[in-house]
Design a protein around this motif. Structure first.
Motif, PDB file in Angstrom:
ATOM      1  N   ASP A   8      37.267 -41.022 -33.893  1.00  0.00           N
ATOM      2  CA  ASP A   8      38.606 -41.609 -33.785  1.00  0.00           C
ATOM      3  C   ASP A   8      38.786 -42.404 -32.481  1.00  0.00           C
ATOM      4  O   ASP A   8      39.682 -42.125 -31.676  1.00  0.00           O
ATOM      5  N   HIS A  10      39.521 -45.633 -32.428  1.00  0.00           N
ATOM      6  CA  HIS A  10      40.742 -46.415 -32.661  1.00  0.00           C
ATOM      7  C   HIS A  10      40.907 -47.588 -31.700  1.00  0.00           C
ATOM      8  O   HIS A  10      41.973 -47.768 -31.082  1.00  0.00           O
ATOM      9  N   ASP A  34      36.707 -43.781 -37.935  1.00  0.00           N
ATOM     10  CA  ASP A  34      37.869 -44.431 -37.323  1.00  0.00           C
ATOM     11  C   ASP A  34      37.509 -45.086 -35.975  1.00  0.00           C
ATOM     12  O   ASP A  34      38.021 -44.721 -34.911  1.00  0.00           O
ATOM     13  N   HIS A 113      34.352 -37.842 -42.077  1.00  0.00           N
ATOM     14  CA  HIS A 113      35.573 -38.103 -41.295  1.00  0.00           C
ATOM     15  C   HIS A 113      36.660 -37.059 -41.561  1.00  0.00           C
ATOM     16  O   HIS A 113      37.283 -36.546 -40.632  1.00  0.00           O
ATOM     17  N   HIS A 148      39.636 -37.153 -37.912  1.00  0.00           N
ATOM     18  CA  HIS A 148      40.812 -37.426 -38.739  1.00  0.00           C
ATOM     19  C   HIS A 148      42.130 -36.855 -38.202  1.00  0.00           C
ATOM     20  O   HIS A 148      43.136 -37.550 -38.191  1.00  0.00           O
ATOM     21  N   HIS A 150      42.740 -35.782 -35.079  1.00  0.00           N
ATOM     22  CA  HIS A 150      42.870 -36.066 -33.646  1.00  0.00           C
ATOM     23  C   HIS A 150      43.204 -34.795 -32.855  1.00  0.00           C
ATOM     24  O   HIS A 150      43.784 -34.888 -31.772  1.00  0.00           O
TER      25      HIS A 150
HETATM   26 ZN    ZN Z   1      41.937 -41.440 -36.833  1.00  0.00          ZN
END
Ligand code: ZN
Length: 245
Positions: A8, A10, A34, A113, A148, A150
């Motif tokens: 993640d 991002h 992610d 994920h 996923h 976080h």
């Molecule tokens: Zn995420």
């Protein structure tokens, strides 16, 4: 072997850079999905992962940006970040995201994920009962990395028991991997932590010493916030970075 585990990201290059420094003493990096969505640097984050990460799985934001799933899975803030990201990404990076698989396995672990039972549903694991279908799909693997939510945390299921224990790792720390147990471990989010700790999160998996360590790493949050503001991304997406929520 020492793996650096990241998830993640991002599109938060500042956080990614800080985390990679903290993981300098590892043999290989893997990413639990992610790479993009929310942050200001999608191309740079994709390029880093393409060049430096040994194995990566597809996250739901990666899938949406790559046109692999409809946007009605997302709330309006996430959706506007997906659309913004899509406009920024080079064709090469879009192709890279499109080609990512949902599950990767190695002799040491499996990773996905969201959850293993149907990775395309992107179900969140937030409780021992939601972890159960993933434990059931792990087969002979004793370790599964997920992302996923976080949240840095893990689920441990002892052989012969039917319910797993859930342990919060938001402050960081070490998980000793014991024989006779299966583990689902979320190393937390690099670029948008939501477990109340704004520091970037990542993990080290030492296959010989049999532990996973969760690290929390400071990075210049204000720099990322002003870049996101400048890019016109929704206020809530940069505001939350200060709180890790
Ligand atoms: Zn995420």
């Amino acid at each position: 072997m020492r793996y650096g585990i990241i998830s993640d990201i991002h599109s938060n290059l500042e956080a990614l850079t800080a985390v990679v420094d903290a993981l300098a003493d590892t043999d290989a990096l893997v990413c639990v999905g992610d790479i993009v969505g929310y942050g200001p640097d999608p191309n740079e984050c994709c390029e880093f992962v393409r060049e430096r990460v040994m194995a990566t799985v597809l996250g739901n934001h990666d899938a949406a940006v790559a046109g692999l799933m409809p946007l009605d899975w997302f709330n309006s803030y996430a959706r506007s970040a997906v659309l913004w990201t899509k406009e920024q990404l080079s064709d090469e990076n879009l192709r890279f995201l499109r080609a990512l698989g949902l599950v990767r396995e190695s002799e040491h672990f499996v990773m996905v994920h969201a959850s293993l039972d149907d990775p395309r549903r992107f179900d969140y694991i937030t409780s021992p009962w939601e972890a159960s279908p993933t434990f059931a799909e792990m087969g002979t693997h004793s370790l599964c990395f997920v992302g996923h939510t976080h949240h840095a945390e893990y689920y441990a299921l002892e052989e012969g028991r039917v319910g797993a224990d859930r342990i919060n790792m938001a402050a960081g720390g070490t998980i000793d991997l014991k024989p006779g147990f299966q583990y689902i471990i979320n190393v937390g989010s690099v670029g948008q932590p939501r477990d109340g700790n704004p520091r970037a999160s990542c993990g080290i998996y030492d296959t010989e010493k049999r532990f996973v360590q969760i690290l929390r790493v400071e990075y210049p949050v204000a720099v990322v916030q002003s870049r996101m503001r400048g890019a016109g991304l929704p206020d809530i997406l940069w505001d939350r970075l200060a709180y890790g929520l």
